[in-house]
Design a protein around this motif. Sequence first.
Motif, PDB file in Angstrom:
ATOM      1  N   LEU A  74       5.406   9.144   0.162  1.00  0.00           N
ATOM      2  CA  LEU A  74       6.290   9.643  -0.882  1.00  0.00           C
ATOM      3  C   LEU A  74       7.665   8.972  -0.854  1.00  0.00           C
ATOM      4  O   LEU A  74       8.478   9.208  -1.724  1.00  0.00           O
ATOM      5  CB  LEU A  74       6.445  11.159  -0.766  1.00  0.00           C
ATOM      6  CG  LEU A  74       5.171  11.963  -1.018  1.00  0.00           C
ATOM      7  CD1 LEU A  74       5.432  13.449  -0.831  1.00  0.00           C
ATOM      8  CD2 LEU A  74       4.615  11.700  -2.406  1.00  0.00           C
ATOM      9  N   SER A  75       7.877   8.156   0.149  1.00  0.00           N
ATOM     10  CA  SER A  75       9.137   7.408   0.207  1.00  0.00           C
ATOM     11  C   SER A  75       8.832   5.971   0.609  1.00  0.00           C
ATOM     12  O   SER A  75       7.792   5.677   1.200  1.00  0.00           O
ATOM     13  CB  SER A  75      10.107   8.057   1.201  1.00  0.00           C
ATOM     14  OG  SER A  75       9.616   7.928   2.514  1.00  0.00           O
ATOM     15  N   GLY A  76       9.745   5.077   0.307  1.00  0.00           N
ATOM     16  CA  GLY A  76       9.546   3.665   0.628  1.00  0.00           C
ATOM     17  C   GLY A  76       9.687   3.364   2.101  1.00  0.00           C
ATOM     18  O   GLY A  76       9.361   2.272   2.555  1.00  0.00           O
ATOM     19  N   ASP A  77      10.175   4.327   2.885  1.00  0.00           N
ATOM     20  CA  ASP A  77      10.387   4.111   4.316  1.00  0.00           C
ATOM     21  C   ASP A  77       9.089   4.149   5.117  1.00  0.00           C
ATOM     22  O   ASP A  77       9.056   3.721   6.265  1.00  0.00           O
ATOM     23  CB  ASP A  77      11.333   5.176   4.874  1.00  0.00           C
ATOM     24  CG  ASP A  77      12.701   5.121   4.216  1.00  0.00           C
ATOM     25  OD1 ASP A  77      13.046   4.061   3.657  1.00  0.00           O
ATOM     26  OD2 ASP A  77      13.413   6.157   4.257  1.00  0.00           O
ATOM     27  N   VAL A  78       8.024   4.658   4.533  1.00  0.00           N
ATOM     28  CA  VAL A  78       6.760   4.807   5.254  1.00  0.00           C
ATOM     29  C   VAL A  78       5.990   3.491   5.172  1.00  0.00           C
ATOM     30  O   VAL A  78       5.589   3.058   4.099  1.00  0.00           O
ATOM     31  CB  VAL A  78       5.922   5.965   4.668  1.00  0.00           C
ATOM     32  CG1 VAL A  78       4.585   6.056   5.382  1.00  0.00           C
ATOM     33  CG2 VAL A  78       6.671   7.275   4.762  1.00  0.00           C
ATOM     34  N   THR A  79       5.788   2.876   6.338  1.00  0.00           N
ATOM     35  CA  THR A  79       5.045   1.604   6.399  1.00  0.00           C
ATOM     36  C   THR A  79       3.871   1.674   7.366  1.00  0.00           C
ATOM     37  O   THR A  79       3.158   0.698   7.528  1.00  0.00           O
ATOM     38  CB  THR A  79       5.986   0.462   6.847  1.00  0.00           C
ATOM     39  OG1 THR A  79       6.538   0.793   8.129  1.00  0.00           O
ATOM     40  CG2 THR A  79       7.092   0.248   5.828  1.00  0.00           C
ATOM     41  N   ALA A  80       3.665   2.796   8.007  1.00  0.00           N
ATOM     42  CA  ALA A  80       2.619   2.935   9.022  1.00  0.00           C
ATOM     43  C   ALA A  80       1.242   2.942   8.370  1.00  0.00           C
ATOM     44  O   ALA A  80       1.084   3.208   7.179  1.00  0.00           O
ATOM     45  CB  ALA A  80       2.831   4.211   9.812  1.00  0.00           C
TER      46      ALA A  80
END
Length: 146
Positions: free
Chosen positions: A60-66
């Motif tokens: 839900l956010s661009g910070d999640v890359t896992a």
Amino acid sequence: MLKEFREFALKGNVVDLAIGVIIGAAFSQIVQSIVSDLFMPMIAWITRGGVDFSNYFLPLSGDVTATSLEAARAQGAVIAYGSFITAAINFLIVAWVLFLVVKGINEVKRKAERNKPPEPAPEVTADVQLLTEIRDLLADRARPSV
């Protein structure tokens, strides 16, 4: 007050409910094992890609890359729709098993009703017997003799 509570807590319905909840919790573990250990590997084999629903999520956010759900949750908000798919499969299995159990119970009840001996005719009391005889005698008098 304690006496009333003890009577309430020891009623058959409350005890039956408690037993049902405990058995339901144990049954939930069995269903979880069936889904994760039997059905999910078969689904992964059928899709030939080794599908693992547990790591399907939408960030839900661009910070999640896992790439794994747990790591993604640590990075930010995610929608774990893979967990939902697994829960839906669990529900369908539980619903199917309960359907089969209720169907079996209903079949046993129907067989018991079919095999039940017919109820004997109710015993006629003496006053009803006397009134019946009087009625029959009056009916015989009313008929013209031939």
